[in-house]
Motif scaffolding. Structure first.
Motif, PDB file in Angstrom:
ATOM      1  N   ARG A  53       9.095  -0.741  18.173  1.00  0.00           N
ATOM      2  CA  ARG A  53       9.203  -0.584  16.728  1.00  0.00           C
ATOM      3  C   ARG A  53       7.933  -1.079  16.025  1.00  0.00           C
ATOM      4  O   ARG A  53       7.584  -2.250  16.113  1.00  0.00           O
ATOM      5  N   VAL A  54       7.295  -0.148  15.280  1.00  0.00           N
ATOM      6  CA  VAL A  54       6.114  -0.492  14.488  1.00  0.00           C
ATOM      7  C   VAL A  54       6.568  -0.693  13.048  1.00  0.00           C
ATOM      8  O   VAL A  54       7.006   0.252  12.395  1.00  0.00           O
ATOM      9  N   HIS A  55       6.460  -1.924  12.566  1.00  0.00           N
ATOM     10  CA  HIS A  55       6.947  -2.278  11.239  1.00  0.00           C
ATOM     11  C   HIS A  55       5.859  -2.130  10.184  1.00  0.00           C
ATOM     12  O   HIS A  55       4.768  -2.669  10.336  1.00  0.00           O
ATOM     13  N   PHE A  56       6.221  -1.431   9.113  1.00  0.00           N
ATOM     14  CA  PHE A  56       5.414  -1.367   7.905  1.00  0.00           C
ATOM     15  C   PHE A  56       6.189  -2.151   6.852  1.00  0.00           C
ATOM     16  O   PHE A  56       7.099  -1.639   6.215  1.00  0.00           O
ATOM     17  N   VAL A  57       5.846  -3.433   6.710  1.00  0.00           N
ATOM     18  CA  VAL A  57       6.554  -4.319   5.791  1.00  0.00           C
ATOM     19  C   VAL A  57       6.157  -4.004   4.352  1.00  0.00           C
ATOM     20  O   VAL A  57       5.187  -3.272   4.097  1.00  0.00           O
ATOM     21  N   LYS A  58       6.900  -4.561   3.428  1.00  0.00           N
ATOM     22  CA  LYS A  58       6.726  -4.262   2.005  1.00  0.00           C
ATOM     23  C   LYS A  58       5.274  -4.419   1.548  1.00  0.00           C
ATOM     24  O   LYS A  58       4.797  -3.651   0.716  1.00  0.00           O
ATOM     25  N   GLU A  59       4.563  -5.387   2.081  1.00  0.00           N
ATOM     26  CA  GLU A  59       3.172  -5.617   1.679  1.00  0.00           C
ATOM     27  C   GLU A  59       2.248  -4.456   2.037  1.00  0.00           C
ATOM     28  O   GLU A  59       1.141  -4.358   1.499  1.00  0.00           O
ATOM     29  N   THR A  60       2.663  -3.576   2.925  1.00  0.00           N
ATOM     30  CA  THR A  60       1.829  -2.425   3.310  1.00  0.00           C
ATOM     31  C   THR A  60       2.172  -1.167   2.517  1.00  0.00           C
ATOM     32  O   THR A  60       1.445  -0.185   2.593  1.00  0.00           O
ATOM     33  N   TRP A  61       3.273  -1.200   1.786  1.00  0.00           N
ATOM     34  CA  TRP A  61       3.753   0.012   1.115  1.00  0.00           C
ATOM     35  C   TRP A  61       2.778   0.580   0.092  1.00  0.00           C
ATOM     36  O   TRP A  61       2.684   1.795  -0.069  1.00  0.00           O
ATOM     37  N   SER A  62       2.045  -0.279  -0.606  1.00  0.00           N
ATOM     38  CA  SER A  62       1.132   0.232  -1.635  1.00  0.00           C
ATOM     39  C   SER A  62       0.048   1.114  -1.004  1.00  0.00           C
ATOM     40  O   SER A  62      -0.306   2.157  -1.568  1.00  0.00           O
ATOM     41  N   MET A  63      -0.462   0.712   0.150  1.00  0.00           N
ATOM     42  CA  MET A  63      -1.460   1.548   0.838  1.00  0.00           C
ATOM     43  C   MET A  63      -0.852   2.870   1.277  1.00  0.00           C
ATOM     44  O   MET A  63      -1.481   3.924   1.158  1.00  0.00           O
ATOM     45  N   LEU A  64       0.363   2.823   1.770  1.00  0.00           N
ATOM     46  CA  LEU A  64       1.029   4.061   2.172  1.00  0.00           C
ATOM     47  C   LEU A  64       1.196   4.981   0.970  1.00  0.00           C
ATOM     48  O   LEU A  64       0.937   6.184   1.057  1.00  0.00           O
ATOM     49  N   ASN A  65       1.602   4.414  -0.147  1.00  0.00           N
ATOM     50  CA  ASN A  65       1.808   5.221  -1.344  1.00  0.00           C
ATOM     51  C   ASN A  65       0.486   5.772  -1.883  1.00  0.00           C
ATOM     52  O   ASN A  65       0.408   6.930  -2.276  1.00  0.00           O
ATOM     53  N   ASP A  66      -0.556   4.955  -1.868  1.00  0.00           N
ATOM     54  CA  ASP A  66      -1.860   5.380  -2.395  1.00  0.00           C
ATOM     55  C   ASP A  66      -2.516   6.470  -1.554  1.00  0.00           C
ATOM     56  O   ASP A  66      -3.309   7.256  -2.075  1.00  0.00           O
ATOM     57  N   PHE A  67      -2.215   6.518  -0.283  1.00  0.00           N
ATOM     58  CA  PHE A  67      -2.866   7.483   0.613  1.00  0.00           C
ATOM     59  C   PHE A  67      -1.847   8.387   1.302  1.00  0.00           C
ATOM     60  O   PHE A  67      -1.999   8.748   2.469  1.00  0.00           O
ATOM     61  N   LYS A  68      -0.832   8.770   0.543  1.00  0.00           N
ATOM     62  CA  LYS A  68       0.231   9.627   1.078  1.00  0.00           C
ATOM     63  C   LYS A  68      -0.360  10.902   1.691  1.00  0.00           C
ATOM     64  O   LYS A  68      -1.319  11.455   1.177  1.00  0.00           O
ATOM     65  N   ASP A  69       0.215  11.332   2.771  1.00  0.00           N
ATOM     66  CA  ASP A  69      -0.154  12.550   3.502  1.00  0.00           C
ATOM     67  C   ASP A  69      -1.469  12.425   4.272  1.00  0.00           C
ATOM     68  O   ASP A  69      -1.997  13.408   4.785  1.00  0.00           O
ATOM     69  N   VAL A 108      11.977   0.147  -3.045  1.00  0.00           N
ATOM     70  CA  VAL A 108      11.437   1.459  -2.670  1.00  0.00           C
ATOM     71  C   VAL A 108      11.199   2.297  -3.922  1.00  0.00           C
ATOM     72  O   VAL A 108      10.138   2.916  -4.071  1.00  0.00           O
ATOM     73  N   ARG A 109      12.169   2.321  -4.815  1.00  0.00           N
ATOM     74  CA  ARG A 109      12.004   3.080  -6.072  1.00  0.00           C
ATOM     75  C   ARG A 109      10.767   2.608  -6.823  1.00  0.00           C
ATOM     76  O   ARG A 109       9.973   3.421  -7.313  1.00  0.00           O
ATOM     77  N   GLU A 110      10.615   1.297  -6.944  1.00  0.00           N
ATOM     78  CA  GLU A 110       9.483   0.731  -7.698  1.00  0.00           C
ATOM     79  C   GLU A 110       8.157   1.069  -7.037  1.00  0.00           C
ATOM     80  O   GLU A 110       7.223   1.521  -7.692  1.00  0.00           O
ATOM     81  N   GLN A 111       8.049   0.855  -5.732  1.00  0.00           N
ATOM     82  CA  GLN A 111       6.766   1.055  -5.048  1.00  0.00           C
ATOM     83  C   GLN A 111       6.360   2.526  -4.945  1.00  0.00           C
ATOM     84  O   GLN A 111       5.199   2.861  -5.079  1.00  0.00           O
ATOM     85  N   PHE A 112       7.334   3.395  -4.700  1.00  0.00           N
ATOM     86  CA  PHE A 112       7.017   4.797  -4.462  1.00  0.00           C
ATOM     87  C   PHE A 112       7.263   5.675  -5.682  1.00  0.00           C
ATOM     88  O   PHE A 112       7.179   6.900  -5.605  1.00  0.00           O
ATOM     89  N   GLY A 113       7.571   5.050  -6.831  1.00  0.00           N
ATOM     90  CA  GLY A 113       7.731   5.785  -8.076  1.00  0.00           C
ATOM     91  C   GLY A 113       8.853   6.805  -8.060  1.00  0.00           C
ATOM     92  O   GLY A 113       8.718   7.898  -8.587  1.00  0.00           O
TER      93      GLY A 113
END
Length: 114
Positions: A53-69, A108-113
């Protein structure tokens, strides 16, 4: 085994993720799950015997959201195939779904809009 992404950088048109744990010989399983109690999206790797299991914790979510796809690469070794398709599926399922817990859904709603 739990593998935690501890750094993400955007380089060479990809999100380069780093984890301290060794991933040699593992392959992308093209599947994701969540750990809502620990605020983590989890990508599964296959080591030939079981899933890791590779965990993407809450602190990484902003990068995921900023560079989606953007292509996601772990430790310069494994491309996390179907990451965004799986992530989109999870995001669609999390919204308005109390099974994930209110705190996780709200984060999730807050971070991913959503």
């Amino acid at each position: 085994m739990d593998i935690y992404v501890d750094e993400i950088k955007y380089e060479e048109k990809a999100l380069k993720c780093h984890a301290e744990q060794e991933i040699k010989g593992m392959t992308a399983a093209s599947r994701m799950i969540v750990d809502s109690d620990n605020m983590s999206f989890i990508y599964l790797l296959d080591d030939g015997e079981e899933f890791q299991r590779v965990h993407f914790v809450k602190e990484t979510w902003s990068m995921l959201n900023d560079f989606k796809d953007t292509q996601i690469v772990l430790n310069d070794e494994v491309i996390l195939t179907d990451f965004w398709e799986e992530m989109d599926f999870l995001l669609d399922n999390i919204v308005d779904n109390n099974n994930y817990g209110k705190e996780f859904e709200s984060a999730v709603r807050e971070q991913f809009g959503l």
